[in-house]
Design a protein around this motif. Structure first.
Motif, PDB file in Angstrom:
ATOM      1  N   LEU A  91     -47.456  -7.733  -8.444  1.00  0.00           N
ATOM      2  CA  LEU A  91     -46.143  -8.277  -8.096  1.00  0.00           C
ATOM      3  C   LEU A  91     -45.087  -7.734  -9.057  1.00  0.00           C
ATOM      4  O   LEU A  91     -45.311  -7.690 -10.263  1.00  0.00           O
ATOM      5  CB  LEU A  91     -46.155  -9.807  -8.162  1.00  0.00           C
ATOM      6  CG  LEU A  91     -46.901 -10.532  -7.038  1.00  0.00           C
ATOM      7  CD1 LEU A  91     -47.065 -12.005  -7.379  1.00  0.00           C
ATOM      8  CD2 LEU A  91     -46.160 -10.372  -5.718  1.00  0.00           C
ATOM      9  N   VAL A  92     -43.965  -7.321  -8.490  1.00  0.00           N
ATOM     10  CA  VAL A  92     -42.830  -6.830  -9.278  1.00  0.00           C
ATOM     11  C   VAL A  92     -41.630  -7.704  -8.935  1.00  0.00           C
ATOM     12  O   VAL A  92     -41.124  -7.634  -7.803  1.00  0.00           O
ATOM     13  CB  VAL A  92     -42.513  -5.355  -8.967  1.00  0.00           C
ATOM     14  CG1 VAL A  92     -41.399  -4.849  -9.869  1.00  0.00           C
ATOM     15  CG2 VAL A  92     -43.759  -4.485  -9.097  1.00  0.00           C
ATOM     16  N   LEU A 108     -41.679  -7.994  -5.183  1.00  0.00           N
ATOM     17  CA  LEU A 108     -42.269  -6.917  -4.409  1.00  0.00           C
ATOM     18  C   LEU A 108     -43.791  -7.025  -4.528  1.00  0.00           C
ATOM     19  O   LEU A 108     -44.344  -6.946  -5.624  1.00  0.00           O
ATOM     20  CB  LEU A 108     -41.795  -5.559  -4.923  1.00  0.00           C
ATOM     21  CG  LEU A 108     -42.427  -4.330  -4.243  1.00  0.00           C
ATOM     22  CD1 LEU A 108     -42.075  -4.298  -2.760  1.00  0.00           C
ATOM     23  CD2 LEU A 108     -41.978  -3.049  -4.930  1.00  0.00           C
ATOM     24  N   PHE A 109     -44.455  -7.217  -3.405  1.00  0.00           N
ATOM     25  CA  PHE A 109     -45.911  -7.294  -3.364  1.00  0.00           C
ATOM     26  C   PHE A 109     -46.433  -5.890  -3.065  1.00  0.00           C
ATOM     27  O   PHE A 109     -46.039  -5.272  -2.072  1.00  0.00           O
ATOM     28  CB  PHE A 109     -46.351  -8.277  -2.275  1.00  0.00           C
ATOM     29  CG  PHE A 109     -47.837  -8.482  -2.188  1.00  0.00           C
ATOM     30  CD1 PHE A 109     -48.478  -9.385  -3.024  1.00  0.00           C
ATOM     31  CD2 PHE A 109     -48.597  -7.773  -1.264  1.00  0.00           C
ATOM     32  CE1 PHE A 109     -49.849  -9.581  -2.938  1.00  0.00           C
ATOM     33  CE2 PHE A 109     -49.963  -7.974  -1.173  1.00  0.00           C
ATOM     34  CZ  PHE A 109     -50.591  -8.875  -2.014  1.00  0.00           C
ATOM     35  N   CYS A 110     -47.281  -5.373  -3.951  1.00  0.00           N
ATOM     36  CA  CYS A 110     -47.736  -3.995  -3.779  1.00  0.00           C
ATOM     37  C   CYS A 110     -49.205  -3.845  -4.152  1.00  0.00           C
ATOM     38  O   CYS A 110     -49.829  -4.757  -4.703  1.00  0.00           O
ATOM     39  CB  CYS A 110     -46.869  -3.027  -4.582  1.00  0.00           C
ATOM     40  SG  CYS A 110     -46.582  -3.519  -6.282  1.00  0.00           S
ATOM     41  N   ARG A 111     -49.733  -2.675  -3.839  1.00  0.00           N
ATOM     42  CA  ARG A 111     -51.153  -2.393  -4.042  1.00  0.00           C
ATOM     43  C   ARG A 111     -51.300  -1.098  -4.826  1.00  0.00           C
ATOM     44  O   ARG A 111     -50.564  -0.134  -4.602  1.00  0.00           O
ATOM     45  CB  ARG A 111     -51.847  -2.247  -2.683  1.00  0.00           C
ATOM     46  CG  ARG A 111     -53.343  -2.109  -2.728  1.00  0.00           C
ATOM     47  CD  ARG A 111     -53.901  -2.093  -1.309  1.00  0.00           C
ATOM     48  NE  ARG A 111     -53.440  -0.905  -0.597  1.00  0.00           N
ATOM     49  CZ  ARG A 111     -54.057   0.275  -0.634  1.00  0.00           C
ATOM     50  NH1 ARG A 111     -55.152   0.425  -1.368  1.00  0.00           N
ATOM     51  NH2 ARG A 111     -53.599   1.294   0.039  1.00  0.00           N
ATOM     52  N   ILE A 112     -52.245  -1.075  -5.781  1.00  0.00           N
ATOM     53  CA  ILE A 112     -52.493   0.141  -6.563  1.00  0.00           C
ATOM     54  C   ILE A 112     -53.254   1.144  -5.697  1.00  0.00           C
ATOM     55  O   ILE A 112     -54.319   0.839  -5.161  1.00  0.00           O
ATOM     56  CB  ILE A 112     -53.312  -0.176  -7.830  1.00  0.00           C
ATOM     57  CG1 ILE A 112     -52.540  -1.151  -8.735  1.00  0.00           C
ATOM     58  CG2 ILE A 112     -53.630   1.097  -8.597  1.00  0.00           C
ATOM     59  CD1 ILE A 112     -53.330  -1.595  -9.954  1.00  0.00           C
ATOM     60  N   THR A 113     -52.698   2.345  -5.584  1.00  0.00           N
ATOM     61  CA  THR A 113     -53.350   3.387  -4.770  1.00  0.00           C
ATOM     62  C   THR A 113     -53.879   4.540  -5.613  1.00  0.00           C
ATOM     63  O   THR A 113     -54.664   5.352  -5.117  1.00  0.00           O
ATOM     64  CB  THR A 113     -52.371   3.952  -3.727  1.00  0.00           C
ATOM     65  OG1 THR A 113     -51.223   4.497  -4.402  1.00  0.00           O
ATOM     66  CG2 THR A 113     -51.915   2.862  -2.771  1.00  0.00           C
ATOM     67  N   LEU A 164     -42.949 -19.977   1.532  1.00  0.00           N
ATOM     68  CA  LEU A 164     -42.976 -18.595   1.056  1.00  0.00           C
ATOM     69  C   LEU A 164     -43.145 -17.677   2.263  1.00  0.00           C
ATOM     70  O   LEU A 164     -44.063 -17.852   3.066  1.00  0.00           O
ATOM     71  CB  LEU A 164     -44.130 -18.395   0.070  1.00  0.00           C
ATOM     72  CG  LEU A 164     -44.189 -17.044  -0.638  1.00  0.00           C
ATOM     73  CD1 LEU A 164     -42.965 -16.834  -1.525  1.00  0.00           C
ATOM     74  CD2 LEU A 164     -45.476 -16.923  -1.461  1.00  0.00           C
ATOM     75  N   LYS A 165     -42.250 -16.687   2.368  1.00  0.00           N
ATOM     76  CA  LYS A 165     -42.284 -15.771   3.506  1.00  0.00           C
ATOM     77  C   LYS A 165     -42.320 -14.329   3.016  1.00  0.00           C
ATOM     78  O   LYS A 165     -42.168 -14.041   1.829  1.00  0.00           O
ATOM     79  CB  LYS A 165     -41.067 -15.982   4.411  1.00  0.00           C
ATOM     80  CG  LYS A 165     -41.039 -17.331   5.117  1.00  0.00           C
ATOM     81  CD  LYS A 165     -39.869 -17.433   6.085  1.00  0.00           C
ATOM     82  CE  LYS A 165     -39.891 -18.737   6.867  1.00  0.00           C
ATOM     83  NZ  LYS A 165     -38.755 -18.814   7.832  1.00  0.00           N
ATOM     84  N   ARG A 166     -42.528 -13.406   3.961  1.00  0.00           N
ATOM     85  CA  ARG A 166     -42.564 -11.978   3.667  1.00  0.00           C
ATOM     86  C   ARG A 166     -41.627 -11.233   4.612  1.00  0.00           C
ATOM     87  O   ARG A 166     -41.355 -11.689   5.718  1.00  0.00           O
ATOM     88  CB  ARG A 166     -44.001 -11.436   3.798  1.00  0.00           C
ATOM     89  CG  ARG A 166     -44.453 -11.270   5.223  1.00  0.00           C
ATOM     90  CD  ARG A 166     -45.944 -11.047   5.360  1.00  0.00           C
ATOM     91  NE  ARG A 166     -46.406  -9.808   4.826  1.00  0.00           N
ATOM     92  CZ  ARG A 166     -46.514  -8.672   5.506  1.00  0.00           C
ATOM     93  NH1 ARG A 166     -46.121  -8.615   6.770  1.00  0.00           N
ATOM     94  NH2 ARG A 166     -47.002  -7.594   4.941  1.00  0.00           N
ATOM     95  N   SER A 186     -51.439 -18.298  -2.544  1.00  0.00           N
ATOM     96  CA  SER A 186     -50.344 -18.346  -1.581  1.00  0.00           C
ATOM     97  C   SER A 186     -49.581 -17.034  -1.544  1.00  0.00           C
ATOM     98  O   SER A 186     -49.236 -16.525  -0.471  1.00  0.00           O
ATOM     99  CB  SER A 186     -49.402 -19.505  -1.923  1.00  0.00           C
ATOM    100  OG  SER A 186     -48.296 -19.522  -1.048  1.00  0.00           O
ATOM    101  N   GLU A 187     -49.321 -16.453  -2.727  1.00  0.00           N
ATOM    102  CA  GLU A 187     -48.610 -15.178  -2.775  1.00  0.00           C
ATOM    103  C   GLU A 187     -49.435 -14.060  -2.140  1.00  0.00           C
ATOM    104  O   GLU A 187     -48.901 -13.224  -1.402  1.00  0.00           O
ATOM    105  CB  GLU A 187     -48.274 -14.828  -4.224  1.00  0.00           C
ATOM    106  CG  GLU A 187     -47.230 -15.727  -4.847  1.00  0.00           C
ATOM    107  CD  GLU A 187     -46.975 -15.406  -6.311  1.00  0.00           C
ATOM    108  OE1 GLU A 187     -45.875 -15.722  -6.795  1.00  0.00           O
ATOM    109  OE2 GLU A 187     -47.887 -14.852  -6.968  1.00  0.00           O
ATOM    110  N   ILE A 188     -50.731 -14.040  -2.418  1.00  0.00           N
ATOM    111  CA  ILE A 188     -51.584 -12.984  -1.870  1.00  0.00           C
ATOM    112  C   ILE A 188     -51.703 -13.123  -0.359  1.00  0.00           C
ATOM    113  O   ILE A 188     -51.592 -12.136   0.388  1.00  0.00           O
ATOM    114  CB  ILE A 188     -52.964 -13.021  -2.534  1.00  0.00           C
ATOM    115  CG1 ILE A 188     -52.842 -12.672  -4.022  1.00  0.00           C
ATOM    116  CG2 ILE A 188     -53.920 -12.056  -1.850  1.00  0.00           C
ATOM    117  CD1 ILE A 188     -54.125 -12.832  -4.798  1.00  0.00           C
TER     118      ILE A 188
END
Length: 611
Positions: A91-92, A108-113, A164-166, A186-188
């Protein structure tokens, strides 16, 4: 002669250079003893670290509409590096600048690639001396290197009141913003668009390890939507479970099917009724009738955990094995305690599905001739006509001559059809009640009906049985004037193991008829409360027209490249499939969530195995 003192012969110039460097260091140390030491200065940063690192801008910082336009990297601090993995969720936070839609508290919800080491200082480490010193040391100094994580933006999380929304990523984070691991369930779940309720499939994982949070339970459950709030339940938009031998696909399928049979799970019908689903499972390996029995390996602690997480478990009492009677075979079932009910396929079912006796070998001209012959047979013998009567009917030379002279069926075509429809005597009209007279046994709201075919040694006979019963269910479900209201009025899940043996794309008339029927069933499933649950180790052999209707794909370990590419999962997950351990799976369900990795339950919720 000069005095050489303590002369040492070195094996190489590199060894001499190392010895010289060591001597210099020793001399400097000795000299330092005779002088005052420098005063040490504490250079540690004040305060406490937050997160795993910060957003880096040294190579650019850009959020674009296309993936190849995005550049987002994070510098990972030395203490956090051992625990960072590809696939982890981060999360950022955005600064609360105000003035924009939902800016307060956005993340910002992100994933390590990708993960990468980069030199902190310019140096050449591709040298003999550098390599040999490293080989003799205990490790590296992490401060000598940058450790960078490449991030893929998934969504922006924001608060709308208490919810909480996206939304799609439309903001770029600030440089040097602390980046933290996502550890709140909840965030995930919001970031991955995962529903809170529904049919349990497994627990969220990354790289074969469960994602853990600070909550209790610490794992994150993954579920398929099963209500009408956001569209139709996904069970009626069809599921495919693909996995090789030993991957755990039967174990996973049993656990999923057990959830559909929960007493609390009902579906709204057109007349407003709430009805439980019936499950009919075609079982070539005779494994699913065991769902009647408890798994002896499940302990009290397991049961308490299942109760806390809302997972239906234990043997399902309303499980019956509907056993097809085929001459020359017998069914032995000492591995389960489910009630056994015998049935036979009446030849009368061929009247509506004459491709059942086509054997996959008739061309279009021959199939048209079969139509003529079947129609004439049932006009002459009525709906009660048997297979043996049909064979005698075809043995009539006067019929052959009449049809040839009238131009209805050429004599050569008549002979070809006659040859190809032989060999079904063991399947039709056996010594048991016809399946058409046992609809209440076949379809029971809240009940599991297993149709085992392991005892049937003839492949063609097995195909006729499975296709006859499944066609009966599908035809009644899609009919506007059904003969059997019980099928029409009951939510229905049709499970088919080794589906590639029955739904393969082929050139024969029979194959086209079968695929056409199942494709139409898949298209009408949402409307008619009919769900297909297909299980296979060869997904590449499933007809494309059926495959396109599948909304949820569950992929366990597959070793075949063609099989992996056929399931159409994202490339970053596709590469993991051959390396997944038993029970690990990838779920691709666009209307349910982002593509995710899961780990299934280590214990089957019902009995599993012959021990």
């Amino acid at each position: 002669m000069p005095d050489l003192g303590d002369y040492t012969e070195y094996d190489s110039a590199e060894d001499a250079e190392e010895a010289s460097a060591d001597d210099t260091a020793d001399a400097a140390a000795a000299a330092g003893d005779e002088t005052d030491a420098f005063e040490e200065v504490d250079a540690s940063v004040a305060g406490e670290d937050r997160g795993v690192g910060t957003v880096a801008v040294s190579e650019g910082l850009c959020i674009g509409e296309e993936a190849d336009e995005t550049t987002l990297r994070a510098y990972v601090t030395a203490a956090n590096r051992p625990n960072v993995r590809i696939g982890k969720y981060l999360l950022v936070p955005y600064p609360d600048e105000g003035g924009g839609r939902g800016t307060a508290g956005e993340k910002l919800f992100c994933r390590i690639t990708a993960l990468e080491y980069v030199q902190e200082y310019r140096s050449d480490d591709a040298t003999e001396i550098h390599a040999r010193r490293a080989m003799r040391s205990d490790g590296i100094d992490e401060a000598d290197y940058k450790f960078l994580a490449t991030l893929e933006p998934v969504a922006i999380l924001y608060e709308d009141g208490d919810e909480l929304k996206r939304r799609m990523t439309d903001r770029v984070p600030k440089p040097e913003t602390p980046v933290r691991e996502a550890t709140d369930a909840s965030e995930i779940k919001t970031g991955l668009k995962m529903p809170d309720d529904g049919v349990f499939l497994g627990h969220l994982s990354v790289g074969g390890e469960k994602v853990r949070t600070a909550a209790e339970p610490p794992t994150i459950d993954y579920r398929l939507k099963d209500d009408y709030e956001d569209g139709d339940p996904l069970v009626f938009r069809h599921t495919l479970v693909a996995g090789g031998t030993g991957s755990g696909k039967t174990h996973a399928s049993k656990n999923a099917l057990r959830q559909f049979l929960s007493e609390e799970r009902t579906y709204e019908m057109d007349d407003g009724r709430q009805a439980r689903a019936a499950v009919v499972q075609f079982d070539p390996q005779d494994e699913y009738a065991q769902m009647h029995d408890d798994n002896p390996a499940i302990e009290d602690a397991d049961r308490r955990r299942f109760e806390r997480e809302g997972i239906a478990h234990g043997g399902h009492d309303d499980t019956k094995a509907l056993v097809p009677v085929v001459d020359g075979t017998s069914y032995g079932a000492d591995h389960h305690r489910a009630e056994q009910v015998e049935f036979t396929i009446p030849f009368s079912m061929v009247k509506a599905n004459r491709w059942l006796i086509a054997g996959g070998q008739l061309n279009d001209n021959q199939f048209n001739a079969l139509d003529v012959l079947v129609d004439r047979f049932f006009r002459q013998y009525g709906d009660g006509g048997t297979y043996e009567q049909f064979r005698s009917f075809l043995d009539d030379p006067a019929l052959r001559e009449e049809l040839h002279e009238s131009g209805s069926v050429h004599e050569a075509t008549f002979d070809a059809v006659k040859r190809r429809v032989r060999g079904f005597g063991d399947v039709f009209d056996g010594d048991a009640r016809p399946i058409t007279e046992q609809i209440s046994e076949l379809v029971r709201p809240g009940g599991l009906t297993v149709v085992p075919t392991y005892h049937v040694n003839d492949t063609r006979a097995t195909e006729v049985i499975v296709l006859a019963v499944s066609s009966l269910l599908i035809d009644q479900k899609l009919s506007n004037a059904p003969t059997y209201d019980r099928i029409k009025e009951t939510p229905l899940v049709v499970g088919m193991d080794e589906a590639h043996n029955f739904l393969t794309d082929a050139e024969s008339v029979q194959a086209r008829k079968v695929i056409g029927k199942f494709t139409e069933a898949a298209k009408q499933g949402r409307k008619e409360r009919l769900g297909l649950f297909l299980i296979t180790q060869d997904p590449q052999d499933i007809a494309d027209s059926v495959f396109k209707q599948i909304n949820t794909t569950v992929v366990l370990n597959l070793g075949d490249e063609d099989a992996i590419s056929s399931v159409n999962i994202p490339s970053n997950l596709e590469g993991k499939v051959p390396y997944m351990e038993k029970g690990q799976m990838v779920v691709y369900s666009p209307d349910n969530s982002e593509p995710v990795e899961l780990i299934g339950l280590p214990k089957c919720l019902t009995k599993h195995g012959r021990e």
